[in-house]
Structures are given as C-alpha cells and as structure tokens.
Write a protein that holds these residues in place. Structure first.
Motif, short mmCIF file in Angstrom:
data_model
loop_
_atom_site.label_atom_id
_atom_site.label_comp_id
_atom_site.label_asym_id
_atom_site.label_seq_id
_atom_site.Cartn_x
_atom_site.Cartn_y
_atom_site.Cartn_z
N UNK A 3 6.01 3.43 2.85
CA UNK A 3 6.01 4.70 3.57
C UNK A 3 6.32 4.44 5.04
N UNK A 4 5.95 5.40 5.86
CA UNK A 4 6.28 5.35 7.28
C UNK A 4 5.44 4.33 8.04
N UNK A 5 6.05 3.77 9.09
CA UNK A 5 5.34 2.86 9.97
C UNK A 5 4.51 3.63 10.99
N UNK A 6 3.81 2.88 11.83
CA UNK A 6 2.83 3.47 12.73
C UNK A 6 3.46 4.38 13.78
N UNK A 7 4.62 4.01 14.30
CA UNK A 7 5.26 4.85 15.31
C UNK A 7 5.63 6.21 14.74
N UNK B 7 7.68 17.62 10.48
CA UNK B 7 8.03 16.51 9.60
C UNK B 7 6.74 15.85 9.13
N UNK B 8 6.60 15.68 7.82
CA UNK B 8 5.40 15.08 7.24
C UNK B 8 5.70 13.65 6.81
N UNK B 9 5.11 12.66 7.47
CA UNK B 9 5.41 11.25 7.17
C UNK B 9 4.57 10.70 6.01
N UNK B 10 4.60 11.44 4.89
CA UNK B 10 3.73 11.12 3.75
C UNK B 10 4.15 11.96 2.55
N UNK C 123 10.44 5.76 3.53
CA UNK C 123 9.71 6.16 2.32
C UNK C 123 9.80 7.65 2.09
N UNK C 124 8.81 8.19 1.38
CA UNK C 124 8.80 9.62 1.09
C UNK C 124 8.48 10.40 2.36
N UNK C 125 9.31 11.38 2.66
CA UNK C 125 9.12 12.23 3.83
C UNK C 125 9.33 13.68 3.41
N UNK C 126 8.45 14.55 3.87
CA UNK C 126 8.61 15.99 3.64
C UNK C 126 8.96 16.68 4.95
N UNK C 127 9.91 17.58 4.92
CA UNK C 127 10.32 18.31 6.12
C UNK C 127 10.15 19.80 5.86
N UNK C 128 9.32 20.46 6.66
CA UNK C 128 9.14 21.90 6.55
C UNK C 128 10.18 22.61 7.39
N UNK C 129 10.79 23.63 6.83
CA UNK C 129 11.86 24.35 7.52
C UNK C 129 11.68 25.86 7.37
N UNK D 168 0.85 -1.19 0.00
CA UNK D 168 0.00 0.00 0.00
C UNK D 168 0.88 1.24 0.00
N UNK D 169 0.40 2.27 -0.71
CA UNK D 169 1.05 3.59 -0.66
C UNK D 169 -0.03 4.55 -0.19
N UNK D 170 0.14 5.04 1.04
CA UNK D 170 -0.90 5.81 1.71
C UNK D 170 -0.57 7.30 1.71
N UNK D 171 -1.53 8.10 1.30
CA UNK D 171 -1.39 9.56 1.32
C UNK D 171 -2.62 10.11 2.02
N UNK D 172 -2.43 10.64 3.21
CA UNK D 172 -3.58 11.13 3.98
C UNK D 172 -3.11 12.22 4.92
#
Length: 338
Positions: free
Chosen positions: A118-122, A289-292, A268-274, A91-95
């Motif tokens: 993508x990122x795990x639950x933690x 940090x955006x885990x998506x 996976x794909x991670x976005x970091x706002x700075x 699965x590739x989840x974007x939410x």
C-alpha cells in the motif's frame, strides 16, 4: 518494493483487528470494516501466502485466514501488532486516517523494514489531511474542490457549504448547510472551527475511482457511483454502485493517472472520491484521495472478473506485469444501517 520473496502477510483492518478494543465499536465503520476485511482475506486465501490477522473478541472471527490472534479489552493491541509485524514479510494495512491511525500503522511497518502492500508514509500523511491534499492537487493543477480553514473561509452567501473533519474518513461527521451563516453557527456551537475544513457543496453526482497505483501509473479497477444520503443536514454513506459511472471511465482514468504522479509512494490500492458536474460533459472534480482500501473493494472480484488482490500483488511485485483487460460489471454494495 523489496526484493525478498513474500511468504507471510499481516492483514490489519483497524476496526475489526482490535484498534478500538478498549472502547465502543462504531456500528457504521464496523460494518464497512468487516466487509472489506472478509473480502480481502477471501481473495488473499486463493494466493500462495500465509495470511495472519488479529480480531477483536466482539467481532466475528474470519474464516479465510491461516492464523488469527484474538484481542480483548485488556490487551495492548499495538504491542500485539508490533510483534506480528516483526515476524512477517509484508503488511496490508486498512485503517481510517482519523487520529493518525493509518499513519501510525505505516510507521510501525517501516520501523521493521517490512514490505507495505500500500501507500508509504508520505502519501498516507499527505492524504490524511484534506487541507494538505487540496494544496497538493492545486499545485499540480488537478481539478479539485476548494477547501478552507475556518479563519480563511470566504463565507460567501447564496452557496451551500459543507464541513467535515480534516482527517475524517468517508462521511463521518459531515454536515451541509444552505448558507454560510448557518454553517458558521454550527461550527461555533460545536467547537469545530479548528478541527473541520469547509468546502462548497457542489451540485453533481458523487463518484469514486478504485485503482491500483504503482510507479506513477494508475490501473483502474472500477468507476463507482456513491450512495450518499442527506438527512437533517448530515451526510451519510450508504454504499456504492460499483461501475455505476463507467461511462466516465476515460475521464476518471486521466484524473487517476494525474493523481498517481503526485507522490512516489502513492502505491497499491487507492480510492479517489470525485464529483461529476450536472451539466453535459460535466467537469470531474477530485474531492479527496484515500490511501487505503475502500468499500468498493468488496465487489471488485465480481465487477472485474479477476481477483483484485492478485492484480495488486502482481502489479507491485512483477516489474513486467501487464494489466489485463478487466470486465466492467455493475455490482451493488449497500450498508442499510451505516
């Protein structure tokens, strides 16, 4: 990452896939969701996988998809998603993090022991809260923005302050005031003292980092300048200039690699706002940090000269994969009505 070969992938972009099938669609988030969905499906369609998705009947049907299930207002969308998750390999989840939607989708995939691209639950649960993110970054001695709950906020005057939902996505419900008194009045009037966090409104340039993370390493895709507009004390996100801050590539890469080591399942794909300070050699501070997937993904193929979905898949599935030398082209992503 599981050893079983991946043949089928369920792409679930929450807004367009029916996550709000029984309520109104927010135009700003819908525009962004459509852009990310279509770019991701287009990139995956060039790869040897069978791609499955769902689509809210009020939304344009995607072209780059093998199987597309329609979801209308009367459908149990979570039941539909559960059935599909049970039938695919990955699965590739974007939410949005808001309301725990990304967390719930991630937990669903884990319950069926599916490969999550993508990122795990933690990681999802950690970075869905701005307060928890701040605590973790501070503990790791990574430059970040002070973040307060209302009852622990110092209320320093002479400083501009902003408030945003602790689990908010992007600039949704983000307000800025020139004084602590004005912000406090707004929080009390709107009953936001429990839901919102408070941060100093730093002077500088808003940027973001798009990267792929795996096993504690961050591979940069782009260094972006964010287009954020302030009107009537409210901030709104208008898009980004992908690679508009590539002069900070080295500093951004250092920060992203520090972030990649925070949690084992930050993957996976991670976005970091700075924020980059205005002064010469301005300090780079992590905002969140955006885990998506983030909206900069929409321009990454043109910006990098590579298929970003292919880069991610190879990074996660091939242990000896060597990240290529990517291009750093500037590409504009704009949302005029966001």
């Amino acid at each position: 990452m599981q050893n079983k070969p991946i043949k089928t992938i369920f792409v679930c972009e929450f807004i367009t896939c029916g996550g709000l099938n029984d309520s109104d669609l927010p135009s700003g988030l819908l525009t962004q969701g459509l852009g990310m969905r279509d770019a991701l499906l287009h990139d995956l369609s060039d790869l040897p996988y069978e791609i499955i998705t769902t689509v809210d009947t009020r939304v344009t049907i995607p072209t780059d998809c093998h199987t597309c299930h329609l979801v209308d207002a009367d459908d149990d969308v979570w039941g539909v998603w559960e059935e599909i998750v049970g039938s695919v390999d990955a699965v590739w989840l974007v939410a949005p993090e808001t309301g725990g939607d990304l967390s719930k989708l991630t937990a669903l995939a884990l319950a069926y022991n599916k490969c999550i691209l993508g990122c795990g639950l933690t990681a999802v649960n950690t970075f869905s809260s701005k307060l928890v993110t701040y605590a973790l970054l501070q503990q790791a001695d990574i430059n970040t923005m002070a973040t307060y709950q209302y009852d622990r906020w110092p209320k320093t005057e002479g400083v501009a302050w902003l408030a945003k939902p602790d689990d908010g996505a992007g600039c949704e419900e983000t307000f800025v005031f020139d004084s602590a008194l004005l912000l406090e009045q707004w929080l009390l009037k709107n009953n936001h003292t429990k839901t919102h966090v408070i941060q100093p409104y730093l002077q500088g340039t808003a940027g973001s980092i798009a990267c792929v993370m795996n096993k504690g390493v961050a591979y940069l895709l782009s260094c972006n300048k964010q287009l954020i507009q302030k009107e009537n004390n409210e901030l709104s996100y208008k898009g980004c200039l992908v690679n508009g801050m590539q002069q900070h590539w080295t500093a951004f890469a250092t920060l992203a690699n520090q972030g990649a080591q925070l949690l084992p399942d930050l993957t996976g794909y991670v976005g970091i706002d700075v924020i980059v300070g205005d002064e010469d050699g301005g300090e780079v501070v992590i905002v969140e940090i955006n885990p998506r997937l983030t909206t900069s993904y929409m321009a990454l193929k043109e910006a990098t000269g590579y298929n970003p979905a292919e880069l991610l898949m190879k990074t996660l599935t091939q242990p000896d994969y060597e990240w290529p030398t990517i291009q750093r082209n500037e590409v504009m992503v704009e949302f005029a009505h966001a």
